[in-house]
Design a protein around this motif. Sequence first.
Motif, PDB file in Angstrom:
ATOM      1  N   THR A 115       8.699  97.818  10.555  1.00 37.02           N
ATOM      2  CA  THR A 115       9.718  98.420   9.686  1.00 37.02           C
ATOM      3  C   THR A 115      10.490  99.480  10.465  1.00 37.02           C
ATOM      4  OG1 THR A 115       8.081 100.007   8.862  1.00 37.02           O
ATOM      5  CG2 THR A 115       8.417  97.998   7.578  1.00 37.02           C
ATOM      6  N   GLY A 116      11.126  99.066  11.542  1.00 35.08           N
ATOM      7  CA  GLY A 116      11.872 100.022  12.350  1.00 35.08           C
ATOM      8  C   GLY A 116      10.960 100.773  13.286  1.00 35.08           C
ATOM      9  N   ASN A 117      10.779 102.087  13.029  1.00 39.14           N
ATOM     10  CA  ASN A 117       9.963 102.898  13.933  1.00 39.14           C
ATOM     11  C   ASN A 117       8.509 102.996  13.480  1.00 39.14           C
ATOM     12  OD1 ASN A 117      10.303 104.480  11.696  1.00 39.14           O
ATOM     13  ND2 ASN A 117      10.681 106.382  12.835  1.00 39.14           N
ATOM     14  N   SER A 118       8.083 102.137  12.578  1.00 43.60           N
ATOM     15  CA  SER A 118       6.698 102.128  12.127  1.00 43.60           C
ATOM     16  C   SER A 118       6.292 100.705  11.771  1.00 43.60           C
ATOM     17  CB  SER A 118       6.511 103.058  10.927  1.00 43.60           C
ATOM     18  OG  SER A 118       7.309 102.637   9.835  1.00 43.60           O
ATOM     19  N   THR A 159       1.093 102.770   6.547  1.00 43.40           N
ATOM     20  CA  THR A 159       2.270 102.803   7.411  1.00 43.40           C
ATOM     21  C   THR A 159       1.899 103.544   8.687  1.00 43.40           C
ATOM     22  OG1 THR A 159       3.779 102.749   5.519  1.00 43.40           O
ATOM     23  CG2 THR A 159       4.671 103.547   7.623  1.00 43.40           C
ATOM     24  N   ILE A 160       1.946 102.846   9.817  1.00 45.67           N
ATOM     25  CA  ILE A 160       1.451 103.374  11.082  1.00 45.67           C
ATOM     26  C   ILE A 160       2.619 103.706  12.012  1.00 45.67           C
ATOM     27  CG2 ILE A 160      -0.082 102.956  13.031  1.00 45.67           C
ATOM     28  CD1 ILE A 160      -1.429 103.033  10.223  1.00 45.67           C
ATOM     29  N   VAL A 161       2.671 104.960  12.451  1.00 48.55           N
ATOM     30  CA  VAL A 161       3.713 105.388  13.383  1.00 48.55           C
ATOM     31  C   VAL A 161       3.278 105.067  14.807  1.00 48.55           C
ATOM     32  CG1 VAL A 161       4.542 107.193  11.832  1.00 48.55           C
ATOM     33  CG2 VAL A 161       2.749 107.724  13.501  1.00 48.55           C
ATOM     34  N   PRO A 162       4.218 105.009  15.757  1.00 48.79           N
ATOM     35  CA  PRO A 162       3.891 104.602  17.128  1.00 48.79           C
ATOM     36  C   PRO A 162       2.784 105.430  17.779  1.00 48.79           C
ATOM     37  CG  PRO A 162       6.246 104.536  16.817  1.00 48.79           C
ATOM     38  CD  PRO A 162       5.679 105.147  15.570  1.00 48.79           C
ATOM     39  N   HIS A 163       2.760 106.744  17.567  1.00 50.23           N
ATOM     40  CA  HIS A 163       1.734 107.574  18.218  1.00 50.23           C
ATOM     41  C   HIS A 163       0.335 107.139  17.797  1.00 50.23           C
ATOM     42  CE1 HIS A 163      -0.188 111.053  20.058  1.00 50.23           C
ATOM     43  NE2 HIS A 163      -0.872 111.191  18.928  1.00 50.23           N
ATOM     44  N   ALA A 165      -0.590 104.211  16.705  1.00 48.65           N
ATOM     45  CA  ALA A 165      -0.856 102.898  17.304  1.00 48.65           C
ATOM     46  C   ALA A 165      -1.262 103.039  18.770  1.00 48.65           C
ATOM     47  CB  ALA A 165       0.375 102.008  17.177  1.00 48.65           C
ATOM     48  N   GLU A 166      -0.587 103.912  19.500  1.00 45.93           N
ATOM     49  CA  GLU A 166      -0.862 104.079  20.928  1.00 45.93           C
ATOM     50  C   GLU A 166      -2.244 104.664  21.191  1.00 45.93           C
ATOM     51  OE1 GLU A 166       2.314 106.557  22.156  1.00 45.93           O
ATOM     52  OE2 GLU A 166       3.848 104.991  21.947  1.00 45.93           O
ATOM     53  N   GLN A 167      -2.749 105.483  20.269  1.00 45.91           N
ATOM     54  CA  GLN A 167      -4.017 106.179  20.478  1.00 45.91           C
ATOM     55  C   GLN A 167      -5.213 105.433  19.902  1.00 45.91           C
ATOM     56  OE1 GLN A 167      -4.098 109.030  22.349  1.00 45.91           O
ATOM     57  NE2 GLN A 167      -1.917 108.622  22.621  1.00 45.91           N
ATOM     58  N   THR A 168      -4.994 104.269  19.302  1.00 48.74           N
ATOM     59  CA  THR A 168      -6.059 103.537  18.616  1.00 48.74           C
ATOM     60  C   THR A 168      -5.991 102.051  18.981  1.00 48.74           C
ATOM     61  OG1 THR A 168      -4.777 102.984  16.629  1.00 48.74           O
ATOM     62  CG2 THR A 168      -5.819 105.158  16.694  1.00 48.74           C
ATOM     63  N   ILE A 169      -6.893 101.273  18.381  1.00 48.98           N
ATOM     64  CA  ILE A 169      -6.927  99.836  18.651  1.00 48.98           C
ATOM     65  C   ILE A 169      -6.018  99.051  17.711  1.00 48.98           C
ATOM     66  CG2 ILE A 169      -9.277  99.981  19.549  1.00 48.98           C
ATOM     67  CD1 ILE A 169     -10.205  98.693  16.877  1.00 48.98           C
ATOM     68  N   MET A 170      -5.202  99.731  16.917  1.00 49.30           N
ATOM     69  CA  MET A 170      -4.391  99.036  15.928  1.00 49.30           C
ATOM     70  C   MET A 170      -3.457  97.964  16.492  1.00 49.30           C
ATOM     71  SD  MET A 170      -3.598 101.700  12.869  1.00 49.30           S
ATOM     72  CE  MET A 170      -4.882 101.910  11.624  1.00 49.30           C
ATOM     73  N   PRO A 171      -2.904  98.133  17.714  1.00 45.63           N
ATOM     74  CA  PRO A 171      -2.070  97.048  18.249  1.00 45.63           C
ATOM     75  C   PRO A 171      -2.828  95.735  18.425  1.00 45.63           C
ATOM     76  CG  PRO A 171      -1.609  99.084  19.410  1.00 45.63           C
ATOM     77  CD  PRO A 171      -2.821  99.343  18.555  1.00 45.63           C
TER      78      PRO A 171
END
Length: 220
Positions: A115-118, A159-163, A165-171
């Motif tokens: 959804t754009g930046n999240s 709703t997950i913001v990029p930071h 996602a980067e710090q966790t296994i969510m990707p």
Amino acid sequence: MFTGIIEAIGTIKQLQVSAQGARIVIDTGALDMADVKLGDSIATNGICLTVIAFDAKSFSADVSTETLSRTGFAHYQVNQRVNLEKAMLPTTRFGGHIVSGHVDAVAKIESINDTGNSTDYWLEMSEEIAPYIAEKGSITIDGVSLTVNALEANKFRLTIVPHTAEQTIMPNYRQGSYVNVEVDVMARYIERLLLKQNSNQTNASGVTESLLRQSGFIKN
């Protein structure tokens, strides 16, 4: 106790499962192990594990059959990445919410939408945990402190913001992935208070359903 703020991403090096439970060895990646001692607790995908052996780059833990039956360990494999957080200290900055490391249920991811930046994640909500999940309330997913942004009949949205996602296994999540869920411990205590109020016992605390509703803990 934990805060739900992930400190590092680790990797499962060994996983030996038997009828008596499991033995797991975690490569701790960038996690600072300098202050870790035998018997310390490290949350691994939100599961509080007790350190039984360790070195500068890894730790070992035993996993009970109860934990195997109630968490995502049934789906874990060697080389899988996991979120790691050491138990909080009295001096720790409290950036998330109170997390016990006791998983309540396993949920399945229904959909993932950019959804754009999240990114929006919709997760199933079993009857077991549904009463404890509230819109804009706190929830822990694989050890990560998050906010519930929407509710439907049998699911909820994160709703997950990029930071984050980067710090966790969510990707690594995909549609159909299973995650560990711990509901907000405050919801458990509120339930206990209401059960006591509705029994024949005297509610000496003065906490009533009406008071909780006025304070925003319960929504119509």
